[in-house]
Design a protein around this motif. Structure first.
Motif, PDB file in Angstrom:
ATOM      1  N   ALA A 244       0.507  -1.103   0.097  1.00 31.23           N
ATOM      2  CA  ALA A 244      -0.552  -0.187  -0.019  1.00 31.23           C
ATOM      3  C   ALA A 244       0.913   1.099   0.024  1.00 31.23           C
ATOM      4  CB  ALA A 244      -1.006   0.402   0.951  1.00 31.23           C
ATOM      5  N   TYR A 245       1.975   1.138   0.061  1.00 28.17           N
ATOM      6  CA  TYR A 245       3.215   2.189   0.316  1.00 28.17           C
ATOM      7  C   TYR A 245       3.592   3.118  -1.418  1.00 28.17           C
ATOM      8  CZ  TYR A 245       3.922   0.615   5.213  1.00 28.17           C
ATOM      9  OH  TYR A 245       3.546   0.556   6.307  1.00 28.17           O
ATOM     10  N   ARG A 246       3.467   4.206  -0.985  1.00 28.62           N
ATOM     11  CA  ARG A 246       4.163   5.045  -1.962  1.00 28.62           C
ATOM     12  C   ARG A 246       4.862   5.860  -1.979  1.00 28.62           C
ATOM     13  NH1 ARG A 246      -1.159   8.326  -2.723  1.00 28.62           N
ATOM     14  NH2 ARG A 246      -1.941   7.505  -0.532  1.00 28.62           N
TER      15      ARG A 246
ATOM     16  N   TYR B 114      10.646  10.284   0.751  1.00 26.53           N
ATOM     17  CA  TYR B 114       8.577  10.591   0.918  1.00 26.53           C
ATOM     18  C   TYR B 114       8.218   9.197   1.073  1.00 26.53           C
ATOM     19  CZ  TYR B 114      10.572  15.429   0.043  1.00 26.53           C
ATOM     20  OH  TYR B 114      11.676  16.531  -0.144  1.00 26.53           O
ATOM     21  N   SER B 115       7.092   9.426   1.864  1.00 27.55           N
ATOM     22  CA  SER B 115       6.364   8.129   2.491  1.00 27.55           C
ATOM     23  C   SER B 115       4.397   8.601   1.687  1.00 27.55           C
ATOM     24  CB  SER B 115       6.874   7.375   2.623  1.00 27.55           C
ATOM     25  OG  SER B 115       5.720   6.665   3.909  1.00 27.55           O
ATOM     26  N   ALA B 116       3.916   7.932   1.901  1.00 28.62           N
ATOM     27  CA  ALA B 116       1.948   7.999   1.907  1.00 28.62           C
ATOM     28  C   ALA B 116       2.145   6.266   2.052  1.00 28.62           C
ATOM     29  CB  ALA B 116       1.456   8.825   0.783  1.00 28.62           C
ATOM     30  N   GLY B 117       0.845   5.947   2.216  1.00 29.56           N
ATOM     31  CA  GLY B 117      -0.274   4.921   2.568  1.00 29.56           C
ATOM     32  C   GLY B 117       0.483   4.090   3.625  1.00 29.56           C
ATOM     33  N   LEU B 118      -1.152   3.434   3.919  1.00 23.53           N
ATOM     34  CA  LEU B 118      -0.339   2.894   5.471  1.00 23.53           C
ATOM     35  C   LEU B 118      -1.230   1.610   4.927  1.00 23.53           C
ATOM     36  CD1 LEU B 118      -3.762   4.604   7.219  1.00 23.53           C
ATOM     37  CD2 LEU B 118      -1.476   4.095   7.518  1.00 23.53           C
TER      38      LEU B 118
ATOM     39  N   ASP C 235      -1.022   3.358  13.801  1.00 23.15           N
ATOM     40  CA  ASP C 235       0.373   4.190  14.342  1.00 23.15           C
ATOM     41  C   ASP C 235       2.157   3.059  13.677  1.00 23.15           C
ATOM     42  OD1 ASP C 235      -1.198   5.600  14.569  1.00 23.15           O
ATOM     43  OD2 ASP C 235      -0.825   6.262  16.516  1.00 23.15           O
ATOM     44  N   HIS C 236       2.342   3.842  13.217  1.00 20.51           N
ATOM     45  CA  HIS C 236       4.120   3.315  13.218  1.00 20.51           C
ATOM     46  C   HIS C 236       5.300   4.439  12.740  1.00 20.51           C
ATOM     47  CE1 HIS C 236       2.144   4.341   9.288  1.00 20.51           C
ATOM     48  NE2 HIS C 236       3.083   4.192   8.785  1.00 20.51           N
ATOM     49  N   ARG C 237       6.303   3.428  12.156  1.00 19.16           N
ATOM     50  CA  ARG C 237       7.758   4.851  12.499  1.00 19.16           C
ATOM     51  C   ARG C 237       8.123   3.779  11.157  1.00 19.16           C
ATOM     52  NH1 ARG C 237       5.711   4.474  16.869  1.00 19.16           N
ATOM     53  NH2 ARG C 237       6.580   2.572  17.015  1.00 19.16           N
ATOM     54  N   HIS C 238       8.699   4.990  10.081  1.00  9.58           N
ATOM     55  CA  HIS C 238       8.909   4.708   8.848  1.00  9.58           C
ATOM     56  C   HIS C 238      11.047   4.986   9.529  1.00  9.58           C
ATOM     57  CE1 HIS C 238       6.128   4.170   6.362  1.00  9.58           C
ATOM     58  NE2 HIS C 238       5.972   4.909   7.208  1.00  9.58           N
ATOM     59  N   HIS C 239      11.705   3.952   9.187  1.00  7.86           N
ATOM     60  CA  HIS C 239      13.105   4.291   9.295  1.00  7.86           C
ATOM     61  C   HIS C 239      13.950   3.805   8.298  1.00  7.86           C
ATOM     62  CE1 HIS C 239      12.127   3.858  13.600  1.00  7.86           C
ATOM     63  NE2 HIS C 239      11.772   2.309  13.496  1.00  7.86           N
TER      64      HIS C 239
ATOM     65  N   GLY D 233       7.755   9.328  11.795  1.00  8.97           N
ATOM     66  CA  GLY D 233       6.022   8.318  12.742  1.00  8.97           C
ATOM     67  C   GLY D 233       5.042   8.667  11.438  1.00  8.97           C
ATOM     68  N   HIS D 234       4.467   7.863  11.964  1.00  8.73           N
ATOM     69  CA  HIS D 234       3.125   8.382  10.677  1.00  8.73           C
ATOM     70  C   HIS D 234       2.143   7.703  12.034  1.00  8.73           C
ATOM     71  CE1 HIS D 234       0.846   6.896   6.508  1.00  8.73           C
ATOM     72  NE2 HIS D 234       0.416   8.250   6.863  1.00  8.73           N
ATOM     73  N   SER D 235       1.137   8.612  11.587  1.00  3.64           N
ATOM     74  CA  SER D 235      -0.482   8.601  13.051  1.00  3.64           C
ATOM     75  C   SER D 235      -1.259   7.548  11.742  1.00  3.64           C
ATOM     76  CB  SER D 235      -1.025   9.467  13.641  1.00  3.64           C
ATOM     77  OG  SER D 235      -0.575  10.737  12.935  1.00  3.64           O
TER      78      SER D 235
ATOM     79  N   TRP E 161       1.085  12.814   2.860  1.00  4.04           N
ATOM     80  CA  TRP E 161       2.499  12.674   2.360  1.00  4.04           C
ATOM     81  C   TRP E 161       3.615  13.017   3.309  1.00  4.04           C
ATOM     82  CZ3 TRP E 161       5.005   9.648  -1.933  1.00  4.04           C
ATOM     83  CH2 TRP E 161       4.621   9.209  -2.172  1.00  4.04           C
ATOM     84  N   HIS E 162       4.948  12.318   3.551  1.00  8.34           N
ATOM     85  CA  HIS E 162       5.436  12.551   4.956  1.00  8.34           C
ATOM     86  C   HIS E 162       7.087  12.811   4.382  1.00  8.34           C
ATOM     87  CE1 HIS E 162       3.767   9.684   7.071  1.00  8.34           C
ATOM     88  NE2 HIS E 162       3.970   8.903   6.508  1.00  8.34           N
ATOM     89  N   GLY E 163       7.754  13.644   5.152  1.00 12.24           N
ATOM     90  CA  GLY E 163       9.862  13.504   4.137  1.00 12.24           C
ATOM     91  C   GLY E 163      10.447  13.640   4.546  1.00 12.24           C
TER      92      GLY E 163
HETATM   93 CU   LIG Z   1       3.581   5.336   7.338  1.00 12.51          CU
END
Ligand SMILES: [Cu+2]
Length: 291
Positions: free
Chosen positions: A107-109, A127-131, A136-140, A268-270, A278-280
């Motif tokens: 599901a990630y872009r 940059y990441s979007a999609g659940l 809640d999760h964290r991308h490293h 962090g992505h809630s 989208w967050h970067g």
């Molecule tokens: Cu995310």
């Protein structure tokens, strides 16, 4: 399949940046690889890459290690016939070179972008979007910067903290003469640098405002390692559960050597922000000395 190219930018008459790029296919998983990057005819990178992208969920999903490679890259409207898009733009009066790829994994872009500025700054970004799961999760994201400032060897890493007196490297700075891992420490304005001891040219590694700090799952923010060719695993190091970098930390001498810095950003992505948010993340790399 893969895509690769070399760039002299902005033109052969004005070669501010020279570099090679490549997006390889599976089993490699390190995103767009930058090689032999030179700024104003001085070498900066032997290689720069993004060999690990791990995700940890608060709910019953994962962890995952998302491979960034040619296989899951897709063309975009800007570059409909390629999976790696190379473009120039101007922002705040400065010219920039972008090299980026767009990936879909589950599901990630994901957009992986390198920006090289005419004033020498380098901005690696993810940059990441999609659940993938509604938790809640964290991308490293782990970047590997194989600096060769003015060629391999004679490089030394440094750390800045507001509380450190001037011990010969300028107020706040001390050197890291052997392999070590470090954490971000925003309250002392902690940042890092690598410098060639002969030319005194170098690059700062400045944590980005959204880059977070290490946690129990992703336990470090910076690694100073001595270059060993066998430690470049093209993204095939570690697992979803662990970054696998501790095996490279053997206390080797990094004082005026060929060194590699790894840098980790934690995003962090809630879940209540939804999948279209989208967050970067990514550090800024800024030159110092006479280039
Ligand atoms: Cu995310």
């Amino acid at each position: 399949m893969s895509e690769a190219g070399s760039i002299v930018w902005p033109s052969a008459q004005e070669p501010l940046w020279r570099l090679e790029w490549r997006l390889a296919d599976s089993p490699d998983q390190e995103g767009i690889v930058i090689r032999s990057a030179r700024y104003r005819d001085h070498q900066v990178f032997y290689k720069a890459s993004l060999p690990s992208l791990r995700v940890q969920y608060d709910g019953p999903c994962g962890p995952y290690k998302d491979p960034l490679n040619y296989n899951n890259a897709q063309p975009t409207a800007r570059c409909p016939n390629q999976r790696v898009c190379v473009y120039s733009y101007t922002s705040n009066g400065f010219r920039a070179l972008g090299v980026e790829s767009y990936h879909r994994i589950g599901a990630y872009r994901l957009t992986h972008r390198w920006v090289f500025w005419e004033h020498g700054w380098i901005m690696p970004r993810l940059y990441s979007a999609g659940l993938q799961c509604n938790y809640d999760h964290r991308h490293h994201a782990y970047w590997r910067f194989d600096f060769d400032i003015d060629n391999a060897g004679r490089d030394l890493a440094f750390e800045y903290n507001t509380y450190t007196p001037d011990i010969g490297w300028g107020p706040g700075w001390h050197s890291k003469p052997s392999e070590i891992t470090r954490r971000k420490w925003p309250s002392s304005n902690r940042r890092w640098a690598v410098m060639d001891l002969d030319s005194s040219r170098g690059y700062f590694v400045l944590p980005g405002p959204n880059d977070g700090v290490a946690d129990a799952f992703s336990t470090s923010d910076l690694w100073v390692l001595r270059y060993r060719s066998e430690e470049d695993l093209y993204g095939r190091q570690g697992s979803a559960a662990a970054d696998g970098l501790s095996t490279h930390l053997t206390g080797e001498d990094t004082n005026g050597r060929d060194i590699v810095l790894w840098y980790c950003a934690h995003l962090g992505h809630s879940a209540d922000h939804g999948g279209d948010d989208w967050h970067g993340i990514g550090p800024n790399l800024a030159p110092f000395g006479a280039w």
